[in-house]
Design a protein around this motif. Structure first.
Motif, mmCIF file in Angstrom:
data_model
loop_
_atom_site.group_PDB
_atom_site.id
_atom_site.type_symbol
_atom_site.label_atom_id
_atom_site.label_comp_id
_atom_site.label_asym_id
_atom_site.label_seq_id
_atom_site.Cartn_x
_atom_site.Cartn_y
_atom_site.Cartn_z
ATOM 1 N N ARG A 57 0.842 -1.210 0.000
ATOM 2 C CA ARG A 57 0.000 0.000 0.000
ATOM 3 C C ARG A 57 0.873 1.255 0.000
ATOM 4 N N VAL A 58 1.905 1.237 0.837
ATOM 5 C CA VAL A 58 2.815 2.383 0.927
ATOM 6 C C VAL A 58 3.705 2.466 -0.302
ATOM 7 N N TRP A 59 4.287 1.352 -0.703
ATOM 8 C CA TRP A 59 5.254 1.356 -1.801
ATOM 9 C C TRP A 59 4.619 1.745 -3.129
ATOM 10 N N LEU A 60 3.348 1.364 -3.346
ATOM 11 C CA LEU A 60 2.686 1.746 -4.599
ATOM 12 C C LEU A 60 2.400 3.245 -4.663
ATOM 13 N N ARG A 61 2.405 3.908 -3.523
ATOM 14 C CA ARG A 61 2.261 5.364 -3.508
ATOM 15 C C ARG A 61 3.599 6.073 -3.632
ATOM 16 N N ARG A 62 4.680 5.370 -3.313
ATOM 17 C CA ARG A 62 5.992 6.011 -3.287
ATOM 18 C C ARG A 62 6.963 5.306 -4.221
ATOM 19 N N GLU A 63 7.744 4.368 -3.667
ATOM 20 C CA GLU A 63 8.848 3.749 -4.406
ATOM 21 C C GLU A 63 8.408 3.029 -5.682
ATOM 22 N N TRP A 64 7.238 2.422 -5.673
ATOM 23 C CA TRP A 64 6.797 1.617 -6.811
ATOM 24 C C TRP A 64 5.889 2.363 -7.776
ATOM 25 N N TYR A 65 5.533 3.590 -7.462
ATOM 26 C CA TYR A 65 4.548 4.293 -8.291
ATOM 27 C C TYR A 65 5.016 4.408 -9.744
ATOM 28 N N GLY A 66 6.245 4.859 -9.954
ATOM 29 C CA GLY A 66 6.753 5.031 -11.310
ATOM 30 C C GLY A 66 6.825 3.722 -12.070
ATOM 31 N N TRP A 67 7.274 2.677 -11.387
ATOM 32 C CA TRP A 67 7.347 1.352 -12.024
ATOM 33 C C TRP A 67 5.958 0.863 -12.412
ATOM 34 N N ALA A 68 4.987 0.999 -11.492
ATOM 35 C CA ALA A 68 3.630 0.516 -11.763
ATOM 36 C C ALA A 68 2.995 1.303 -12.918
ATOM 37 N N LYS A 69 3.198 2.619 -12.927
ATOM 38 C CA LYS A 69 2.607 3.436 -13.986
ATOM 39 C C LYS A 69 3.189 3.058 -15.350
ATOM 40 N N GLU A 70 4.496 2.884 -15.409
ATOM 41 C CA GLU A 70 5.124 2.511 -16.679
ATOM 42 C C GLU A 70 4.652 1.138 -17.148
ATOM 43 N N VAL A 74 -1.271 -6.270 -22.666
ATOM 44 C CA VAL A 74 -2.043 -7.441 -22.242
ATOM 45 C C VAL A 74 -3.518 -7.189 -22.556
ATOM 46 N N PRO A 75 -4.153 -8.053 -23.343
ATOM 47 C CA PRO A 75 -5.512 -7.772 -23.820
ATOM 48 C C PRO A 75 -6.610 -8.030 -22.796
ATOM 49 N N TRP A 76 -6.264 -8.478 -21.602
ATOM 50 C CA TRP A 76 -7.256 -8.888 -20.622
ATOM 51 C C TRP A 76 -7.630 -7.789 -19.629
ATOM 52 N N ILE A 77 -6.970 -6.641 -19.696
ATOM 53 C CA ILE A 77 -7.148 -5.614 -18.675
ATOM 54 C C ILE A 77 -7.488 -4.276 -19.321
ATOM 55 N N ASN A 78 -8.480 -3.592 -18.765
ATOM 56 C CA ASN A 78 -8.823 -2.235 -19.166
ATOM 57 C C ASN A 78 -7.741 -1.302 -18.629
ATOM 58 N N ARG A 79 -6.795 -0.948 -19.468
ATOM 59 C CA ARG A 79 -5.610 -0.215 -19.040
ATOM 60 C C ARG A 79 -5.966 1.161 -18.468
ATOM 61 N N GLU A 80 -6.914 1.859 -19.100
ATOM 62 C CA GLU A 80 -7.285 3.192 -18.630
ATOM 63 C C GLU A 80 -7.856 3.143 -17.216
ATOM 64 N N HIS A 81 -8.694 2.138 -16.961
ATOM 65 C CA HIS A 81 -9.266 2.004 -15.617
ATOM 66 C C HIS A 81 -8.182 1.680 -14.598
ATOM 67 N N ALA A 82 -7.250 0.815 -14.959
ATOM 68 C CA ALA A 82 -6.167 0.459 -14.047
ATOM 69 C C ALA A 82 -5.313 1.682 -13.712
ATOM 70 N N LEU A 83 -5.035 2.518 -14.697
ATOM 71 C CA LEU A 83 -4.254 3.737 -14.451
ATOM 72 C C LEU A 83 -5.011 4.712 -13.549
ATOM 73 N N ARG A 84 -6.328 4.809 -13.720
ATOM 74 C CA ARG A 84 -7.124 5.666 -12.823
ATOM 75 C C ARG A 84 -7.067 5.142 -11.398
ATOM 76 N N MET A 85 -7.129 3.834 -11.251
ATOM 77 C CA MET A 85 -7.017 3.234 -9.917
ATOM 78 C C MET A 85 -5.687 3.605 -9.268
ATOM 79 N N LEU A 86 -4.620 3.534 -10.053
ATOM 80 C CA LEU A 86 -3.294 3.857 -9.525
ATOM 81 C C LEU A 86 -3.241 5.308 -9.060
ATOM 82 N N GLU A 87 -3.779 6.223 -9.848
ATOM 83 C CA GLU A 87 -3.748 7.630 -9.459
ATOM 84 C C GLU A 87 -4.608 7.873 -8.223
ATOM 85 N N ASP A 88 -5.777 7.259 -8.171
ATOM 86 C CA ASP A 88 -6.634 7.408 -6.991
ATOM 87 C C ASP A 88 -5.947 6.870 -5.746
#
Length: 617
Positions: free
Chosen positions: A551-564, A571-585
């Motif tokens: 929870r902490v690392w995805l807001r800090r150390e891992w945020y850039g890695w996860a966003k990239e 991957v055709p199985w995931i709504n990428r735009e929704h996943a990116l909105r989740m990350l920002e939220d």
């Protein structure tokens, strides 16, 4: 512990030795000490060995061309000495001191019923040439994995999926229904896998191939038989006796042993019992993030018990650096962040020992999860008339996210079967319509198709016992034991789980719910039975779980890695735009989306490695 493979050609065409070699080499980590194979016409068996018992003479495949029966076996049989003595009385001669040979002789004596005599953890294959029968079996609770697949020419069986893929006889394709269930459970419930055409042999099941036809049958089903008549004090004494016996039986090995130690009662109890029997080395892992480490508690327990203690602390970068290796060894995506803890502490332990004890299974058998107290907290709501409960559910839907009481009203308005899918519930079915691309959002069956048949078998149990039953048939075998096997074997370390034992469950299945759960605590009986083996503060400590700071690392150390990763993923199985909105939220602190994000991120990494990559082997 070991790696096994088997190939059966239904058309009688000879199996090639090179195919067996390629399938076993890819799981050399499961058995770095030795390798072997036997090719007997249209059947081939392969083996990688981690030498634990009868180090000098326990090589496999075990058998002989004269008898026409061969065995490859992964696991440990804890009652093999008793079985050996019985079989010798029956006139069987033994040529090794290994538990493997006991299985072979037991098959010669009892046939396919041999599996019902075994107390231990195992996945094995027996080829009986004279009967043209290939038999495979998996232990009662699924401690050891067994996979199988049908090919154009027959069948293949293995300890790991990557062995099947290395045969080049199976296309690497995602099973859509499995992915849909993965989004809920954070793993793929058996008997499916994330790969189309590859299946897990169910826990407590055996597989037979005769005359080219495959058949699967259950031989063990864990059921609860609660006995309300016995007093608490009697059950405490029996619990202590049963657990000491299990720990003693699990000690059998000809190599150094140790134990994992966390800050909780389960591992502390195991170490306490083990330390009474022999000097014990203990191993602990924590994370370099305030509030996410039990290392201090583990060190205090180790000092109290007098063990030789070793520990390791992991930071965000070390976790991320090893994540591809973890996913490679897991075979399938399992989005449980705590798998990393087992991976790193196994690497630490493997530098000193070849066998470790671990506390898996105590929560499912003895009532240890805090969620098991939920039926008590919801009791007043579940006693309301159905109409009032529905009204409470509609009210919760109108309440804003994060508002106090919203979740309570939502859970209280539902039946147990509607709200409980096991110890993890990541995405609800209605949420998946947003997570999945539009063309995939309505194609697959609900998660209740997994749990519904299990609930049907649990009819008549009280709610807490039903939750345990659900977890034993889903969470324990699909998540807890799977990650324990794969993450320890990544470092050629045999992990033993004395709580997950048929004799222990036979006892635990009789414990009344009032002796397992109260409003303020869990595992009441186990805590009382183990109080002489653990420090006083551990005996009363509430369950902490194994917190990982994603929870902490995805807001800090891992945020850039996860966003990239999300931005560049195809991957055709995931709504990428929704996943990116989740990350920002999540980064902005609107809500905690870490577990949902982690489920998607792990799948993307797995897909890139196992599906997209052309040079997998």
């Amino acid at each position: 512990m070991c790696g096994i493979v088997a190939v059966y050609n239904r058309y009688g065409i000879p199996v090639h030795s090179e195919q067996i070699l390629g399938m076993t080499d890819v799981v050399a980590h499961r058995g770095p000490d030795d390798a072997g194979q036997v090719v007997d016409g249209h059947v081939g068996l392969g083996f990688r060995r981690l030498s634990i018992v009868d180090v000098e003479h326990g090589a496999q495949p075990l058998g002989s061309a004269e008898n026409g029966v061969w065995l490859v076996f992964n696991g440990e049989i804890y009652n093999y000495k008793e079985l050996r003595a019985w079989l010798q009385e029956k006139g069987h001669a033994f040529h090794t001191e290994s538990d493997s040979e006991v299985i072979l002789r037991l098959y010669e004596e009892t046939g396919e019923q041999c599996v019902t005599y075994l107390r231990g953890m195992f996945g094995f294959v027996i080829w009986d040439k004279n009967r043209d029968v290939l038999l495979a079996a998996r232990d009662p609770f699924g401690i050891k994995p067994v996979y199988y697949a049908e090919t154009a020419t027959g069948y293949m069986i293995s300890s790991e999926i990557k062995s099947l893929l290395a045969s080049s006889m199976i296309d690497r394709e995602v099973d859509g229904q499995s992915f849909y269930h993965y989004l809920t459970f954070q793993y793929v419930p058996e008997p499916a896998t994330m790969f189309k055409g590859i299946h897990k042999l169910g826990a407590g099941h055996m597989l037979t191939i005769k005359n080219g036809t495959l058949k699967i049958d259950p031989y063990y089903n864990p059921t609860f038989n609660i006995d309300e008549s016995r007093p608490f004090s009697d059950l405490v004494e029996e619990a202590r006796s049963v657990l000491l016996d299990s720990v003693s039986k699990h000690r059998n090995s000809d190599v150094p042993r140790g134990a994992f130690l966390s800050g909780g009662v389960d591992s502390s109890s195991l170490v306490g019992m083990l330390q009474k029997m022999e000097p014990t080395r203990t191993f602990s892992v924590g994370f370099d993030e305030p509030g996410y480490s039990e290392l201090e508690l583990s060190a205090k327990t180790a000092a109290y018990l007098g063990t030789e203690h070793h520990e390791i602390s992991i930071d965000a970068q070390a976790y991320l650096d090893e994540l591809p290796n973890m996913i490679w060894h897991m075979d399938e995506p399992i989005a449980d962040p705590s798998a990393a803890g087992i991976y790193f502490v196994s690497r630490l332990a493997s530098q000193s020992v070849k066998v470790v004890f671990s506390g898996e299974g105590a929560d499912e058998f003895f009532g240890g999860y805090n969620i098991y107290r939920e039926p008590m907290s919801l009791q007043w709501m579940t006693s309301l008339p159905p109409g009032m409960r529905k009204l409470a559910g509609r009210l919760s839907e109108r309440m804003p996210d994060g508002m106090k009481g919203k979740g309570y009203l939502a859970r209280g308005s539902q039946s147990l079967q509607e709200r409980y899918y096991g110890n993890a519930k990541i995405f609800l079915d209605q949420e998946k319509t947003i997570v999945l691309p539009k063309n995939l959002s309505h194609e697959y069956g609900s998660a209740r198709e997994v749990t519904g048949p299990i609930y049907a078998k649990a009819a008549g149990y009280d709610d807490v016992t039903t939750m345990q039953y659900i977890d034993i048939h889903t969470w324990l075998r699909g998540n807890i034991l799977m990650k324990a096997d794969k993450m320890s074997m990544a470092h050629s370390l045999e992990l033993r789980v004395p709580f997950v034992d048929t004799k222990v469950f036979e006892f635990a299945s009789k414990i009344p719910t009032k002796y397992k759960i109260s409003k303020s605590s869990t595992k009441l009986l186990l805590r009382e039975a183990m109080k002489d083996f653990v420090p006083p503060d551990v005996q009363s400590r509430r369950k902490l779980g194994f917190p990982v700071p994603i929870r902490v690392w995805l807001r800090r150390e891992w945020y850039g890695w996860a966003k990239e990763l999300l931005e560049t993923s195809r991957v055709p199985w995931i709504n990428r735009e929704h996943a990116l909105r989740m990350l920002e939220d999540h980064r902005e602190g609107k809500y905690d989306a870490s577990r949902k994000l982690w489920t998607l991120l792990v799948f993307i990494l797995w897909h890139q490695m196992y599906i997209t990559r052309s040079n997998l082997f």
